[in-house]
Write a protein that holds these residues in place. Structure first.
Motif: not given
Length: 542
Positions: A485-486, A489-490, A500, A510-511, A513
């Motif tokens: 996910t990171l 997302f990035s 992030v 992010f959290q 998400t």
């Protein structure tokens, strides 16, 4: 041998549970992912290493993420759709195919392989995911603090491939990509002077590593003889004994993991077909014959991952390739020696000697020799991270007066397991101690220097002590899901993973998400647990 270049948003090296979870998570957010695995099976410790899931006691009513719950139900659904279950077994909401003691979902490894393929299928069909099985990682190209490309070799097709991406994820079983990429890392045991951990060693020792185990599967046909050839070195192994162990390795007498007192753990204490008994046979049984229609299974099938099979004679991480190969070869003989001992020399529960009817079942492991495709690795290389999880953050004894684990503002998931270290290659006994249900801090996923590589399994920023709690199946899935996910997302926001965590607005985004993907970032308080969940909590606390 010709070459080809493949470009993606995310390249995941390693197809274990963390690698699969990372791939699924990144693909759900629309990223293009290439997943690389050296073996033909995906699933790592659950499949190729053949270990049924080690999970916390609330797993049926409080999973760390919706995707892991979906994975578990996909396994059960496969049994209901395709396997000859009895009507009573089919009707069980919490079907446990093997009725093993270590998990409420003990099952045959090949079924988990089918479930993983099913979860990946929609993303493969949509062109978001490419899976490169039987591909070996050869080398890494870096440019300063960034990885530029990973070179892999198609073992069957004898082709070289170059994989490029803005983000790379190391989901290898012992952190091989960390070494290839020159990512700062540690392995083995830290010193107490470094970490101030209650159970750390007096001095740093990279080659004090947990035993590995080469698992095997077997059924039991008492009226037949399936004795294998005597393994290499059997006579020596018959009398081999750890200094801290109460008897020979090939014995029913163990050192209790918690108290270190002698404990008897025989193969059978009663009927093999009993639903639940506390013996080796029932511990990790993966097929319970009574769950299937008469004649479907000649016998129950059990998965052997037992203390007598722990290979502690040589380390396998950070050694030369030929030394590692020798240790792995010896680990295989170690397991076969115990199996042969059970067949020929072991005291029987009925007063006889040897269970000749034990039969290796490599077919449920995807092999012809009865052993798993790969050794079960309990530790490997760990990144030097922006934040390292210490025993003081999760250990019960290391947090006197505290009601729970440390709460992390940058949490990206949760996990729960005891701090569990098996005998070591320096002859040390087990460490098996209480830990609180814990969080996974984002800082533990960020290498101190390299900008575009993330860990997705037990290679995150823990110590050797805390890795004993973060290494099990469900938590590995959560680590991989957070990493995938990171990365996606990035990539979507054109920022680095490090940014992030450093930016409060991005971190909050992010959290959220993760939460929208069904990931829990914190454990509920005791008062917030449902009555069913509370029973599990009380059971775990004893």
């Amino acid at each position: 041998m010709t070459g080809a270049e493949h470009t993606a948003d995310v390249v995941v090296i390693g197809g274990g549970l963390g690698g699969v979870a990372a791939t699924l998570a990144a693909a759900r957010l629309g990223a293009c992912v290439v997943l690389v695995e050296e073996l033909d099976w995906l699933g790592g410790q659950l499949t190729s290493q053949a270990v049924p899931p080690d999970e916390h006691p609330w797993i049926e009513c409080l999973t760390a993420s919706q995707s892991y719950a979906t994975f578990r139900e996909t396994i059960r659904a496969y049994y209901r759709r395709h396997m000859p279950l009895t009507e009573a077994a089919r009707a069980r909401v919490r079907l446990n195919p093997g009725q093993g003691n270590v998990s409420s979902l003990c099952h045959e490894p090949w079924v988990a392989v089918k479930a993983i393929d099913e979860l990946l299928a929609p993303h493969i069909a949509a062109g978001r995911v490419s899976v490169l099985r039987k591909h070996r990682t050869l080398k890494v190209e870096s440019d300063g603090d960034r990885i530029r490309a990973v070179h892999v070799h198609d073992i069957e097709g004898d082709l070289a491939r170059v994989l490029t991406a803005p983000h790379f994820i190391d989901a290898t079983e012992i952190g091989d990509l960390l070494e290839m990429a020159g990512v700062e890392h540690v392995f083995g045991a830290e010193a107490q002077s470094q970490t101030n951990e209650l159970h750390a060693l007096p001095e740093t020792d990279p080659f004090d590593q947990q035993a590995i185990t080469w698992c095997l599967a077997a059924d039991y046909l008492p009226n037949e003889d399936h004795t294998i050839d005597k393994p290499v070195g059997y006579e020596r192994l018959k009398t081999l004994q750890l200094d801290c162990w109460p008897g020979p390795q090939l014995s029913w007498t163990l050192s209790d993991f918690v108290t270190h007192q002698p404990r008897e753990r025989p193969l059978f204490v009663g009927p093999t077909d009993a639903e639940s008994l506390y013996d080796l046979w029932h511990a990790r049984r993966i097929a319970y014959r009574q769950h299937f229609t008469p004649g479907s299974y000649a016998s129950d099938i059990t998965l052997a991952n037992w203390p007598q099979m722990d290979y502690w004679e040589k380390p396998i991480v950070g050694v030369a390739p030929d030394a590692q190969a020798m240790a792995l070869k010896e680990a295989r003989q170690f397991s076969l020696a115990f199996f042969y001992w059970m067949q020929t020399d072991a005291p029987r529960h009925d007063g006889g000697q040897g269970y000749k009817g034990l039969r290796l079942r490599g077919d449920v492991l995807g092999t012809t020799d009865g052993l798993a495709k790969q050794a079960y690795y309990r530790e490997g290389r760990r990144i030097q991270a922006e934040f390292t999880v210490l025993e003081q953050h999760i250990g019960v004894a290391a947090r006197p007066g505290k009601a729970g684990a440390e709460r992390f503002a940058d949490s990206v998931g949760i996990g729960a397991y005891r701090i569990d270290l098996h005998p070591s290659t320096r002859g040390r006994n087990t460490v098996d101690i209480d830990s609180f249900p814990f969080q996974i801090p984002l800082g533990a996923l960020l290498p101190v220097r390299v900008e575009n590589l993330l860990p997705a399994c037990k290679n995150l920023g823990t110590t050797r002590i805390t890795n004993g709690a973060y290494r099990e199946h469900a938590t590995e899935w959560s680590i991989g899901e957070a990493a995938g996910t990171l990365a996606a997302f990035s990539q979507a926001r054109k920022v680095s993973p490090r940014t992030v965590r450093a930016d409060d607005v991005l971190l909050d985004d992010f959290q959220r998400t993760l939460e929208r993907q069904g990931v829990l970032l914190a454990w509920p308080s005791f008062g917030a647990l449902t009555p069913t969940q509370r029973v599990g909590y009380q059971h775990a606390a004893r």
